[in-house]
Design an enzyme around this catalytic site. Structure first.
Site, mmCIF file in Angstrom:
data_model
loop_
_atom_site.group_PDB
_atom_site.id
_atom_site.type_symbol
_atom_site.label_atom_id
_atom_site.label_comp_id
_atom_site.label_asym_id
_atom_site.label_seq_id
_atom_site.Cartn_x
_atom_site.Cartn_y
_atom_site.Cartn_z
ATOM 1 N N GLU A 91 0.842 -1.203 0.000
ATOM 2 C CA GLU A 91 0.000 0.000 0.000
ATOM 3 C C GLU A 91 0.878 1.255 0.000
ATOM 4 O O GLU A 91 0.654 2.194 -0.769
ATOM 5 C CB GLU A 91 -0.910 -0.017 1.231
ATOM 6 C CG GLU A 91 -2.068 0.942 1.156
ATOM 7 C CD GLU A 91 -3.020 0.792 2.350
ATOM 8 O OE1 GLU A 91 -3.679 1.795 2.659
ATOM 9 O OE2 GLU A 91 -3.096 -0.292 2.951
ATOM 10 N N GLY A 145 -7.993 4.783 7.712
ATOM 11 C CA GLY A 145 -8.782 4.538 8.905
ATOM 12 C C GLY A 145 -8.144 3.500 9.811
ATOM 13 O O GLY A 145 -8.086 3.660 11.029
ATOM 14 N N GLY A 146 -7.633 2.410 9.215
ATOM 15 C CA GLY A 146 -7.077 1.307 9.999
ATOM 16 C C GLY A 146 -5.563 1.309 10.095
ATOM 17 O O GLY A 146 -4.994 0.784 11.035
ATOM 18 N N SER A 147 -4.884 1.897 9.095
ATOM 19 C CA SER A 147 -3.415 1.845 9.081
ATOM 20 C C SER A 147 -2.834 3.158 8.577
ATOM 21 O O SER A 147 -3.535 3.980 7.994
ATOM 22 C CB SER A 147 -2.938 0.690 8.190
ATOM 23 O OG SER A 147 -3.345 0.902 6.845
ATOM 24 N N THR A 148 -1.535 3.323 8.815
ATOM 25 C CA THR A 148 -0.831 4.502 8.302
ATOM 26 C C THR A 148 0.487 4.043 7.683
ATOM 27 O O THR A 148 1.094 3.078 8.162
ATOM 28 C CB THR A 148 -0.597 5.548 9.407
ATOM 29 O OG1 THR A 148 -0.098 6.748 8.817
ATOM 30 C CG2 THR A 148 0.386 5.082 10.466
ATOM 31 N N GLN A 149 0.893 4.721 6.608
ATOM 32 C CA GLN A 149 2.106 4.338 5.885
ATOM 33 C C GLN A 149 3.069 5.513 5.758
ATOM 34 O O GLN A 149 2.645 6.659 5.612
ATOM 35 C CB GLN A 149 1.791 3.861 4.449
ATOM 36 C CG GLN A 149 1.131 2.507 4.355
ATOM 37 C CD GLN A 149 -0.350 2.566 4.632
ATOM 38 O OE1 GLN A 149 -1.004 3.557 4.321
ATOM 39 N NE2 GLN A 149 -0.894 1.533 5.232
#
Length: 399
Positions: free
Chosen positions: A142, A172-176
């Site tokens: 992602e 909403g669920g993850s950050t990159q």
């Protein structure tokens, strides 16, 4: 008119026009991107001729207990694709769905049931459905695909360019976080090899610093701050936070689960207390890269952009440049005057504090670091979906 004649008629001489359709379900929305490319030489970068983008809320994960409804959502999005792609090209337009953190946070059984419904809808559609057309994308990809998208759109993805842009994506669920390091120490000091990814594209090999933090997206961050992530007894528990207005009490849903949340009527509110709550969710979880400052201009999008708009920091159409301290300053203002901002969102204090904490104490950005907040680049949505389409066409062999 045959398909080839139709394609030639709509394209420059010597170029082939191709479409790609990419539904992208996250934890808070399901989106469809229909891309039209002009490809004159398979060794060269294609030219992106057009993007059609449409979004539906909530995301597929909200239908974890009624997968048929998820199928209905995808059908509605495919109607948009049918209106956009010329009928003569339906059979040769690949249809690909990549699910993100919303489904990664579900149990394997629930996620599989949702994906099976989507596959069924795909199989009955008139589009070209490749093998592995419906999958859950891992978080690393992602980040990499978002990096490819942004560098493609900003003109930095060719062999001559030494300069690239970094990306910060807050879902909403993850950050990159993903960027191309200039110093070997950045790669060598990464905690594990999972933080480094290589891929080949257009005769160049890139070695990126990249990581996806599942559970540290904005909505999952709210849950963790409230102490509700993985908690028992949802039906009767009320999750309190000093980040919420004192008199606030409501139900809030994420990932198909409804939570009872409230401010702390007996306690104090304000930025300092809220920051202490949020810091527990970030500190020790997010690794600080060896090199950040001066290595790249970072583009920040998704919830970074949305919350900056909600807080009145940037224009909702054009975006803009912000320093990290701008998030901090506005977080203080919002938290210390929660009664002034309730109409936008009772969560704005928590969200702005979380973003400040993530950037400063998480990734280790200085308060003076300038970020480019953007929703679109050259009129194309800033997201990983374009990179996913380029990967589909060019098989980037990400490893």
């Amino acid at each position: 008119m045959s398909e080839d004649e139709a394609r030639r008629a709509a394209s420059p001489p010597g170029a082939a026009r191709r479409c790609g359709t990419e539904p992208s379900p996250g934890s808070t929305g399901t989106r469809i991107h229909v891309y039209t490319f002009i490809q004159s030489d398979s060794e060269e970068l294609p030219i992106l001729d057009n993007e059609m983008f449409h979004s539906i809320k909530p995301g597929l994960s909200a239908y974890a207990d009624s997968p048929e409804t998820a199928g209905h959502t995808v059908r509605m999005l495919l109607k948009v694709a049918k209106r956009t792609v010329p009928r003569v090209m339906w059979k040769r337009t690949p249809l690909v769905l990549r699910a993100t953190a919303g489904l990664r946070l579900l149990t394997a059984q629930k996620a599989r049931a949702l994906l099976e419904q989507v596959q069924h809808v795909f199989d009955e559609s008139p589009f070209l459905v490749p093998d592995n057309s419906v999958t859950i994308m891992n978080g690393t990809n992602e980040g990499i695909l978002a990096w490819i998208s942004l560098n493609f759109l900003t003109g930095h993805l060719n062999a001559q360019t030494k300069k690239t842009v970094g990306i910060l994506d807050l879902g909403g669920g993850s950050t990159q976080i993903t960027f191309l390091p200039k110093l070997r120490e950045t790669i060598e000091s990464a905690p594990v090899t999972d933080f480094v990814a290589r891929f080949d594209i257009f005769n160049s090999t890139y070695e990126l610093y990249t990581y996806s933090y599942l559970g540290n997206g904005l909505m999952a961050g709210r849950l963790a701050t409230l102490g509700a992530l993985g908690a028992e007894g949802m039906e009767w528990r009320v999750f309190k936070s000093s980040c919420l207005p004192k008199k606030f009490r409501d139900e809030w849903s994420f990932g198909g689960i409804t939570y009872h949340v409230s401010g702390d009527p007996e306690g104090y509110t304000g930025f300092k207390l809220c920051y202490q709550e949020v810091l527990k969710v970030v500190k020790g979880v997010i690794h600080q890269p060896y090199e950040l400052e001066g290595s790249n201009v970072f583009y920040a999008f998704s919830y970074y952009f949305d919350r900056a708009v909600d807080a009145g920091l940037i224009d909702g159409v054009y975006g803009g440049m912000l320093q990290v301290r701008d998030f901090k300053k506005r977080a203080k203002e919002v938290c210390n005057r929660t009664t002034k901002y309730p109409s936008i969102s009772p969560f704005l204090c928590m969200d702005m504090t979380y973003i400040t904490c993530l950037l400063k104490d998480g990734f280790g950005f200085k308060e003076s670091t300038v970020l480019q907040l953007t929703k679109k680049v050259n009129n194309v949505e800033a997201s990983w979906a374009l990179g996913a389409m380029l990967d589909h066409f060019h098989n980037l062999k990400i490893h």
